[in-house]
Design a protein around this motif. Structure first.
Motif, PDB file in Angstrom:
ATOM      1  N   GLY A 178     -60.803 -88.022 -78.974  1.00  9.96           N
ATOM      2  CA  GLY A 178     -60.468 -86.753 -78.099  1.00  9.96           C
ATOM      3  C   GLY A 178     -61.788 -85.827 -77.817  1.00  9.96           C
ATOM      4  O   GLY A 178     -63.020 -86.381 -78.030  1.00  9.96           O
ATOM      5  N   ALA A 179     -61.502 -84.854 -77.424  1.00 12.19           N
ATOM      6  CA  ALA A 179     -62.674 -83.950 -77.090  1.00 12.19           C
ATOM      7  C   ALA A 179     -63.043 -82.743 -78.057  1.00 12.19           C
ATOM      8  O   ALA A 179     -64.061 -82.382 -77.759  1.00 12.19           O
ATOM      9  N   ASP A 180     -62.118 -83.035 -78.872  1.00 16.32           N
ATOM     10  CA  ASP A 180     -62.609 -81.739 -80.153  1.00 16.32           C
ATOM     11  C   ASP A 180     -62.247 -81.920 -81.464  1.00 16.32           C
ATOM     12  O   ASP A 180     -61.445 -83.072 -81.677  1.00 16.32           O
ATOM     13  N   ALA A 181     -62.159 -81.046 -82.229  1.00 20.41           N
ATOM     14  CA  ALA A 181     -61.919 -81.389 -83.803  1.00 20.41           C
ATOM     15  C   ALA A 181     -60.188 -81.549 -83.835  1.00 20.41           C
ATOM     16  O   ALA A 181     -59.648 -82.046 -85.004  1.00 20.41           O
ATOM     17  N   SER A 182     -59.520 -81.431 -82.912  1.00 22.23           N
ATOM     18  CA  SER A 182     -58.010 -81.442 -82.913  1.00 22.23           C
ATOM     19  C   SER A 182     -57.713 -82.748 -82.956  1.00 22.23           C
ATOM     20  O   SER A 182     -56.582 -82.908 -83.180  1.00 22.23           O
ATOM     21  N   ALA A 183     -58.407 -83.657 -82.312  1.00 22.69           N
ATOM     22  CA  ALA A 183     -58.177 -85.162 -82.253  1.00 22.69           C
ATOM     23  C   ALA A 183     -57.899 -85.703 -83.513  1.00 22.69           C
ATOM     24  O   ALA A 183     -58.347 -85.312 -84.451  1.00 22.69           O
ATOM     25  N   LEU A 184     -56.840 -86.701 -83.622  1.00 21.66           N
ATOM     26  CA  LEU A 184     -56.452 -87.250 -84.729  1.00 21.66           C
ATOM     27  C   LEU A 184     -57.710 -88.276 -85.167  1.00 21.66           C
ATOM     28  O   LEU A 184     -58.283 -88.885 -84.445  1.00 21.66           O
ATOM     29  N   GLY A 185     -57.785 -88.297 -86.350  1.00 29.58           N
ATOM     30  CA  GLY A 185     -59.029 -89.240 -86.986  1.00 29.58           C
ATOM     31  C   GLY A 185     -58.703 -90.450 -87.542  1.00 29.58           C
ATOM     32  O   GLY A 185     -57.724 -91.085 -87.126  1.00 29.58           O
ATOM     33  N   SER A 186     -59.651 -91.244 -88.293  1.00 29.37           N
ATOM     34  CA  SER A 186     -59.209 -92.313 -88.864  1.00 29.37           C
ATOM     35  C   SER A 186     -58.028 -92.472 -89.871  1.00 29.37           C
ATOM     36  O   SER A 186     -57.877 -91.050 -90.472  1.00 29.37           O
ATOM     37  N   PRO A 187     -57.272 -93.505 -90.235  1.00 28.33           N
ATOM     38  CA  PRO A 187     -56.177 -93.120 -91.104  1.00 28.33           C
ATOM     39  C   PRO A 187     -56.869 -92.492 -92.328  1.00 28.33           C
ATOM     40  O   PRO A 187     -58.004 -93.161 -93.173  1.00 28.33           O
ATOM     41  N   VAL A 188     -56.219 -91.748 -93.149  1.00 29.80           N
ATOM     42  CA  VAL A 188     -56.496 -91.251 -94.632  1.00 29.80           C
ATOM     43  C   VAL A 188     -56.336 -92.435 -95.313  1.00 29.80           C
ATOM     44  O   VAL A 188     -55.384 -93.015 -95.625  1.00 29.80           O
ATOM     45  N   ALA A 189     -57.555 -92.696 -96.103  1.00 30.37           N
ATOM     46  CA  ALA A 189     -57.443 -94.030 -96.907  1.00 30.37           C
ATOM     47  C   ALA A 189     -57.732 -93.713 -98.625  1.00 30.37           C
ATOM     48  O   ALA A 189     -57.796 -94.609 -99.316  1.00 30.37           O
ATOM     49  N   TYR A 190     -57.401 -92.554 -98.947  1.00 24.04           N
ATOM     50  CA  TYR A 190     -57.732 -92.098-100.063  1.00 24.04           C
ATOM     51  C   TYR A 190     -56.682 -91.340-100.723  1.00 24.04           C
ATOM     52  O   TYR A 190     -56.536 -90.015-100.055  1.00 24.04           O
ATOM     53  N   GLY A 191     -56.093 -91.719-101.967  1.00 26.57           N
ATOM     54  CA  GLY A 191     -55.033 -91.014-102.331  1.00 26.57           C
ATOM     55  C   GLY A 191     -55.333 -89.328-102.614  1.00 26.57           C
ATOM     56  O   GLY A 191     -54.364 -88.509-102.141  1.00 26.57           O
ATOM     57  N   GLN A 192     -56.425 -89.291-103.231  1.00 23.22           N
ATOM     58  CA  GLN A 192     -56.521 -87.801-103.528  1.00 23.22           C
ATOM     59  C   GLN A 192     -56.785 -86.816-102.303  1.00 23.22           C
ATOM     60  O   GLN A 192     -56.126 -85.554-102.290  1.00 23.22           O
ATOM     61  N   LEU A 193     -57.353 -87.411-101.290  1.00 18.40           N
ATOM     62  CA  LEU A 193     -57.664 -86.644-100.069  1.00 18.40           C
ATOM     63  C   LEU A 193     -56.118 -86.544 -99.285  1.00 18.40           C
ATOM     64  O   LEU A 193     -55.657 -85.605 -98.583  1.00 18.40           O
ATOM     65  N   ALA A 194     -55.271 -87.667 -99.221  1.00 19.88           N
ATOM     66  CA  ALA A 194     -54.063 -87.628 -98.698  1.00 19.88           C
ATOM     67  C   ALA A 194     -53.148 -86.270 -99.344  1.00 19.88           C
ATOM     68  O   ALA A 194     -52.413 -85.791 -98.682  1.00 19.88           O
ATOM     69  N   ALA A 195     -53.246 -86.233-100.747  1.00 16.87           N
ATOM     70  CA  ALA A 195     -52.626 -85.276-101.438  1.00 16.87           C
ATOM     71  C   ALA A 195     -53.056 -83.990-101.044  1.00 16.87           C
ATOM     72  O   ALA A 195     -52.211 -83.203-100.717  1.00 16.87           O
ATOM     73  N   ALA A 196     -54.227 -83.652-100.902  1.00 16.31           N
ATOM     74  CA  ALA A 196     -54.740 -82.472-100.550  1.00 16.31           C
ATOM     75  C   ALA A 196     -54.366 -81.864 -98.966  1.00 16.31           C
ATOM     76  O   ALA A 196     -53.967 -81.033 -98.869  1.00 16.31           O
ATOM     77  N   LEU A 197     -54.178 -83.210 -98.229  1.00 11.83           N
ATOM     78  CA  LEU A 197     -53.769 -82.699 -96.954  1.00 11.83           C
ATOM     79  C   LEU A 197     -52.009 -82.851 -96.656  1.00 11.83           C
ATOM     80  O   LEU A 197     -51.591 -82.539 -95.584  1.00 11.83           O
TER      81      LEU A 197
END
Length: 359
Positions: A194-213
């Motif tokens: 996308g054009a800015d930080a609101s664009a979707l990123g790569s699939p979240v690949a780590y459990g701790q990060l997924a939980a935080a999100l």
């Protein structure tokens, strides 16, 4: 050496001022070239002489000696991020070796380019990132790396090495197995989302990060959200430098997670974390990765642990980090690391390997 590169009298900084652990004396000479061509020229001249030299980037992975370095420090501080030609849908960046890595990640996220957002907050310079094949929260730089430009220490010629030439592994590359060269620039491949930080990123690949999100592993979230979650996790572990917090005066994770045969891992307590290793050897036992933090904590060393009278301590937030509580020496850092290694070896038969370079 060029007049631009030469330091002014009395301008040689102590290594404690150039490293995140804040230990180390001064070198005999110090150069901080202002451009890539000057960096190459200065390194060539250094290598043509029979004198000790040290290449230093952001200083986040170095334990410098208390007596200083008996030779010349070449400080890689050249900066710049250039977008270069790329196939449709891709973004290619050529980044100077001295560019702070987190500023590269911030630049990518702000523009909606995915592929390195989980590597937010990692200290140090871009040129050092491929050496360690830096990784965190489910991403490794190797997945985004196209090539590096390297001044070969033997031929004194600049070479372009593809990522496949670097033999990247877990915190590993050819630079850790005898190949000597100075990375002057890094080429990255990112995905235009996308054009800015609101664009979707790569699939979240780590459990701790997924939980935080608050999402499941494999979910895509806005790049800005992923970056902020990673930074928050790193701050909670003292892994983002804060001048007011001694817990952050460290070299990051001091030990790598051990990789051992699966049969050996079965001899450990059942609650000892273990994860599959993607790159298995063609022959020999199946390998798994263990948690160095778990091993340290279960050998009786907790957060904030320090040897009597020492100003070095295990972080109060994260047992993998060794910190300078104020005025610590390199000798105290190494003494603490050696004690931890001995305890883990005695209790579990595993020799923890330091991640930073101990000069």
């Amino acid at each position: 050496m060029s007049e631009q590169a030469a330091p002014t009298p009395g301008a040689i900084p102590a290594l404690s001022a150039l490293t995140t652990l804040r230990v180390g004396g001064a070198s005999e000479a110090y150069f901080a070239p202002a451009s890539e061509s000057e960096l190459v020229e200065t390194a060539r001249e250094l290598w043509s002489q029979d004198e000790p030299w040290l290449i230093l980037g952001g200083g986040s992975n170095t334990v410098a000696p208390d007596d200083g370095f008996p030779g010349t420090v070449l400080h890689v501080a050249t900066r710049g991020i250039d977008r270069i030609e790329a196939p449709e849908g891709e973004v290619r960046l050529r980044v100077q070796a001295g560019e702070p890595w987190d500023e590269v990640v911030a630049h990518a996220v702000a523009n909606g380019w995915a592929g390195i957002e989980a590597l937010s907050g990692i200290p140090g310079s871009t040129g050092a990132v491929p050496v360690q094949n830096v990784g965190a929260y489910g991403q490794e730089v190797g997945s985004a790396l196209v090539a590096v430009d390297v001044l070969d220490a033997e031929s004194l010629e600049v070479r372009r090495l593809a990522a496949s030439d670097l033999k990247l592994g877990y915190r590993d590359s050819i630079f850790k197995h005898g190949y000597q060269g100075l990375i002057t620039a890094v080429e990255l491949r990112l995905t235009m989302m996308g054009a800015d930080a609101s664009a979707l990123g790569s699939p979240v690949a780590y459990g701790q990060l997924a939980a935080a999100l608050g999402v499941d592993v494999g979910t895509r979230v806005p790049l800005g959200d992923a970056r902020e979650a990673v930074l928050a996790l790193r701050r909670s572990k003292g892994m983002v430098l804060d001048p007011l917090d001694a817990d952050t005066f460290s070299a990051g994770s001091f030990f790598t997670n051990p990789i051992v045969p699966e049969a050996f891992a079965r001899s450990l307590p059942g609650d000892a974390p273990r994860w599959p290793v993607a790159d298995q050897p063609d022959e020999g036992p199946v390998l798994v990765k263990l948690s160095a933090a778990w091993l340290i904590e279960h050998s009786g060393i907790g957060r904030g642990f320090a040897l009597p009278g020492s100003r070095a301590a295990v972080s109060g937030k994260h047992t993998l980090a060794l910190t300078n509580r104020g005025g610590a020496t390199a000798a105290e850092i190494v003494q603490l690391a050696t004690f931890i290694q001995a305890r883990v070896s005695s209790d579990f038969g595993i020799n923890l390997q330091p991640e930073p370079v101990i000069l």
